[in-house]
Enzyme design. Structure first.
Site, PDB file in Angstrom:
ATOM      1  CD  GLU A 312      -0.040  -1.265   2.847  1.00 54.29           C
ATOM      2  OE1 GLU A 312       0.381  -2.223   2.102  1.00 54.29           O
ATOM      3  OE2 GLU A 312       0.054  -1.697   4.144  1.00 54.29           O
ATOM      4  CG  HIS A 336      -5.929  -5.495   1.398  1.00 56.27           C
ATOM      5  ND1 HIS A 336      -6.282  -6.297   2.659  1.00 56.27           N
ATOM      6  CD2 HIS A 336      -4.521  -5.204   1.494  1.00 56.27           C
ATOM      7  CE1 HIS A 336      -5.163  -6.641   3.293  1.00 56.27           C
ATOM      8  NE2 HIS A 336      -3.878  -5.905   2.834  1.00 56.27           N
ATOM      9  CD  GLU A 337      -2.626  -4.265  -0.731  1.00 51.27           C
ATOM     10  OE1 GLU A 337      -1.568  -3.350   0.121  1.00 51.27           O
ATOM     11  OE2 GLU A 337      -2.237  -5.319  -0.669  1.00 51.27           O
ATOM     12  CG  HIS A 340      -3.221  -1.788   3.940  1.00 49.12           C
ATOM     13  ND1 HIS A 340      -3.075  -1.420   5.305  1.00 49.12           N
ATOM     14  CD2 HIS A 340      -3.447  -1.866   2.821  1.00 49.12           C
ATOM     15  CE1 HIS A 340      -3.357  -2.694   5.465  1.00 49.12           C
ATOM     16  NE2 HIS A 340      -2.736  -3.414   3.650  1.00 49.12           N
ATOM     17  CD  GLU A 359      -1.844  -5.695   6.424  1.00 50.52           C
ATOM     18  OE1 GLU A 359      -2.938  -6.091   5.435  1.00 50.52           O
ATOM     19  OE2 GLU A 359      -0.677  -5.180   5.952  1.00 50.52           O
ATOM     20  CG  ASP A 417       8.812  -9.201   7.932  1.00 51.76           C
ATOM     21  OD1 ASP A 417       8.471  -8.017   8.027  1.00 51.76           O
ATOM     22  OD2 ASP A 417       9.734  -9.107   6.509  1.00 51.76           O
ATOM     23  CE1 TYR A 425      -1.200 -10.405   6.753  1.00 53.20           C
ATOM     24  CE2 TYR A 425      -3.020  -9.225   4.888  1.00 53.20           C
ATOM     25  CZ  TYR A 425      -1.253  -9.231   5.488  1.00 53.20           C
ATOM     26  OH  TYR A 425      -0.875  -8.642   4.488  1.00 53.20           O
TER      27      TYR A 425
HETATM   28  N1  BES Z   1       1.083  -4.410   3.659  1.00 52.01           N
HETATM   29  C1  BES Z   1       0.674  -5.850   3.441  1.00 52.01           C
HETATM   30  C2  BES Z   1       1.577  -6.573   2.791  1.00 52.01           C
HETATM   31  C3  BES Z   1       3.097  -6.552   3.837  1.00 52.01           C
HETATM   32  C4  BES Z   1       2.313  -7.380   5.484  1.00 52.01           C
HETATM   33  C5  BES Z   1       4.191  -6.954   3.891  1.00 52.01           C
HETATM   34  C6  BES Z   1       3.534  -6.918   5.835  1.00 52.01           C
HETATM   35  C7  BES Z   1       5.509  -7.029   4.351  1.00 52.01           C
HETATM   36  C8  BES Z   1       4.622  -7.021   5.714  1.00 52.01           C
HETATM   37  C9  BES Z   1      -0.414  -5.887   2.106  1.00 52.01           C
HETATM   38  O1  BES Z   1      -0.838  -4.650   2.016  1.00 52.01           O
HETATM   39  C10 BES Z   1      -1.048  -6.876   1.855  1.00 52.01           C
HETATM   40  O2  BES Z   1      -1.954  -7.407   2.685  1.00 52.01           O
HETATM   41  N2  BES Z   1      -0.801  -7.758   1.238  1.00 52.01           N
HETATM   42  C11 BES Z   1      -1.063  -9.151   0.681  1.00 52.01           C
HETATM   43  C12 BES Z   1      -2.571  -8.635  -0.300  1.00 52.01           C
HETATM   44  C13 BES Z   1      -3.946  -9.695   0.451  1.00 52.01           C
HETATM   45  C14 BES Z   1      -3.856  -9.800   0.989  1.00 52.01           C
HETATM   46  C15 BES Z   1      -5.041  -8.671  -0.626  1.00 52.01           C
HETATM   47  C16 BES Z   1      -0.309 -10.209  -0.598  1.00 52.01           C
HETATM   48  O3  BES Z   1       0.519  -9.296  -0.901  1.00 52.01           O
HETATM   49  O4  BES Z   1      -0.593 -11.539  -0.596  1.00 52.01           O
HETATM   50 ZN    ZN Z   2      -2.256  -5.373   3.683  1.00 50.41          ZN
END
Ligand code: BES
Ligand code: ZN
Length: 650
Positions: A312, A336-337, A340, A359, A417, A425
């Site tokens: 995002e 989703h993005e 955010h 999330e 991470d 989520y």
């Molecule tokens: N912000 C996240 C990606 C992220 C989270 C990167 C934590 C590093 C650490 C992003 O918004 C996300 O949740 N992406 C998901 C998308 C999905 C849930 C629609 C993904 O990458 O799978």
């Molecule tokens: Zn996310």
């Protein structure tokens, strides 16, 4: 006595509020906190910062108020080189060392400016590299510096950057590079306070080879001329994990006056068609939660090695090309993005243990956007998929009970991470759906809108949310939820027994079709399957038994051409089923998929299935060796860990 106590409490709260909102102090102004503006309404002051155990920085001593970057993108050296100038807002008049986060940066010079506009060299210590948190940088000064400038270069292995040779791109003509800063990778390309609890504005001057286009999470110009010399400004204060840069053969396609998509030329029209509903999504979200506050909303389609589905980055969501499947069935990623832009970028988790505030809220809002644009049946299918996945992870002990709570203890010593799971989520969103069900949609919508308004441009903890909810939602209907129920959601592992499970009629039909085939009947007819969305194929595959007979997998493959499918959501379920069922005919397609795609979520399940047997592990190692040069450092680390921990059964 009571009055004095109250007064000093107000002062402390006012000071905190003032410091958090303070603009960059003018160069020569005395360093004192400005008095807080007279309160308009008896609103509580913004909460005090909570300590972030994922950062060495000391925001209670000093905060970055603005960042100025001057960086050259060098594709030959796989390096960003130049300077970062930090404007500093100190919390008192005493000189203190400035502590920053860095990882693998080669620092050549640090200078300070005490407000008189003369730059003096400063001494500093770079601590030994911690494998998780990098190297603490301590900058000394006998006088208080208003600005500090660090001249440095990144490492070719920087964890937050990926460098792609032209051959790894779609067009194969120009190289490509991009950043991924969340959670704690910004420190690998900028020395800074790498904590979501500190926000700052930024400017950047970026140079590249003249044929390359550069973009940032800032004021990108859709009509920018490609000349290798680019300037950016981000006026809104953002935390470090939202800093982003990309450079490559990028062209723009318009979606609406305020949105569009950037991609390599070969992908541009497909991307524009897939994401055509973006403006409608923005308007839907604005209708629910108030204005979109970031001016433009553009998307950037990255090469397939992008390790995530989406990121995002403000004003410029980074997206995997794997969601471009031709029928818009995976565009809830954009929902989703985009979501955010309210939950996360506007109201931000103060530290990574609070990531469900980013999330979980975003997954809830995403579902509301999907429902509004594509119907309740689509939103329900997605909720069922998410909830079943979480149930599986809990049942398989993939997430240890202590990590199954929404309000986590500090992540001391842990890589943020690793702490990230579907709890944040899916359980996070489920909790908000529970509140919506109990209080009713109108009440809950008004509550959430008020929450985004109140905490806009601030970083908050789970406790701050809980207090806000107790003060602003629970009194609307004191009998709607019990303390025991709230406790179960926030502090107990697993999913509360009283949680209402999502259900989908479309999935019931898929289940019937699958069962009929497993019981010896025909494969589902194309009259039905031609109308299936990706979600229904996911359901069809996920409900299969652990293993199928050789004849069954072969029949599935010849009936539906799963081998070689361009749809990653199908591939990530089909190939593991093929591996478990010993269907070696799937191997060439599987190898090609693993070598093309670097999105972690899509490939890890395939590697996991492979490493369970000796033969599969050998195959996985061979494929990984070939794929590795094209993988992002984040993906490489995950696959390496998985292979190292493998305990093949036979
Ligand atoms: N912000 C996240 C990606 C992220 C989270 C990167 C934590 C590093 C650490 C992003 O918004 C996300 O949740 N992406 C998901 C998308 C999905 C849930 C629609 C993904 O990458 O799978
Ligand atoms: Zn996310």
């Amino acid at each position: 006595m009571r009055l004095v106590l109250l007064m000093s409490l107000v002062c402390v709260m006012a000071l905190t509020a003032c410091q958090r909102n303070a603009p960059a102090p003018a160069a020569a102004a005395p360093v004192v906190a400005k008095p807080a503006p007279a309160p308009k309404a008896p609103e509580p002051a913004m909460p005090a910062r909570t300590h972030d155990e994922s950062s060495y920085a000391e925001p209670d001593v000093v905060r970055i108020s603005n960042l100025t970057l001057d960086l050259a993108v060098d594709f030959d050296k796989k390096q960003l080189a130049g300077s970062a100038t930090l404007d500093l807002a100190w919390h008192d008049l005493q000189p203190h060392p400035l502590v920053l986060d860095t990882r693998d940066l080669a620092i050549s010079k640090i200078e300070g400016n005490d407000g008189t506009d003369t730059w003096v060299p400063l001494t500093y210590e770079l601590a030994p590299r911690d494998p998780i948190f990098g190297s603490k940088l301590t900058i000394n000064s006998a006088r208080q510096m208003r600005q500090v400038r660090i001249t440095y270069a990144t490492s070719p292995q920087a964890s937050g950057l990926q460098w792609l040779e032209p051959g790894m791109t779609e067009g194969k003509q120009l190289p490509f590079m991009f950043s991924q800063s969340e959670a704690i990778h910004a420190r690998s390309w900028i020395p800074l306070q790498d904590t979501p609890g500190v926000r700052f504005s930024y400017s950047a001057h970026i140079t590249t080879p003249p044929s390359v286009m550069a973009l940032m999470s800032a004021d990108n110009n859709p009509a920018a001329v490609r000349n290798g010399n680019y300037s950016f400004r981000m006026e809104q204060a953002v935390p470090s994990y939202l800093l982003a840069i990309a450079a490559g053969d990028l062209v723009f396609r318009r979606i609406s006056d305020r949105s569009g998509v950037w991609s390599e030329p070969e992908m541009a029209e497909k991307a524009k068609a897939e994401f055509a509903d973006t403006e409608k999504m923005i308007q839907t979200t604005e209708g629910l939660y108030g204005p979109y506050r970031w001016t433009r909303y553009d998307l950037l389609v990255l090469p397939p090695s992008f390790p995530f589905g989406g990121m995002e980055n403000p004003r410029l969501t980074f997206a995997t090309p794997t969601v471009i499947v031709g029928d818009k069935s995976l565009v809830s990623l954009v929902a989703h993005e985009l979501a955010h832009s309210w939950s996360g970028n506007l109201v931000t988790n103060a530290s990574w243990k609070d990531i469900w505030l980013n999330e979980g809220f975003t997954t809830y809002v995403q579902s509301r956007i999907t429902e509004a644009l594509y119907g309740q049946d689509v939103a329900e299918m997605e909720r069922v998929i998410d909830q079943s996945e979480l149930a599986r992870e809990i049942a398989n002990d993939d997430i240890k009970p202590a990590d199954q709570v929404l309000i986590l203890p500090p992540l001391t010593g842990r890589d943020p991470d690793d702490g990230l799971s579907d709890i944040a989520y899916t359980k996070g969103a489920w909790f908000l759906q529970f509140l919506e069900q109990r209080f009713g949609r109108p009440t809950f919508d008004a509550f959430l809108r008020g929450y985004f308004d109140h905490f806009a441009f601030h970083s908050i903890s789970s406790d701050d949310f809980e207090s806000w909810m107790r003060a602003n939602l629970l009194p609307k209907d004191p009998k709607a939820v019990t303390d025991a129920e709230l406790h179960a959601w926030l502090h107990e592992p697993g999913i509360p027994v009283f949680a209402v499970r999502a259900a989908s009629e479309r999935f019931n039909a898929v289940d019937v079709a699958r069962k009929a085939w497993l019981d010896g009947g025909a494969l589902p007819a194309s009259a039905a399957t031609s109308k299936w969305m990706t979600q229904e194929w996911i359901r069809f595959l996920e409900g299969m038994p652990e293993t199928l007979t050789a004849a069954q997998v072969a029949a599935l493959d010849s009936g539906f051409h799963f081998n070689g499918t361009p749809n990653g959501e199908i591939a990530m379920r089909w190939y593991p089923l093929a591996v478990r069922s010993n269907y070696t005919a799937a191997r060439p397609g599987m190898a090609a998929f693993l070598q093309k795609i670097g999105r972690r979520k899509l490939i890890i399940p395939i590697y996991e299935a492979l490493v369970k047997t000796q033969d599969g592990l050998a195959f996985a190692k061979g494929v990984f060796e070939k794929a590795k040069p094209g993988y992002h450092p984040i993906t490489t680390a995950s696959v390496e860990e998985l292979i190292a921990k493998a305990k093949p059964a036979h």
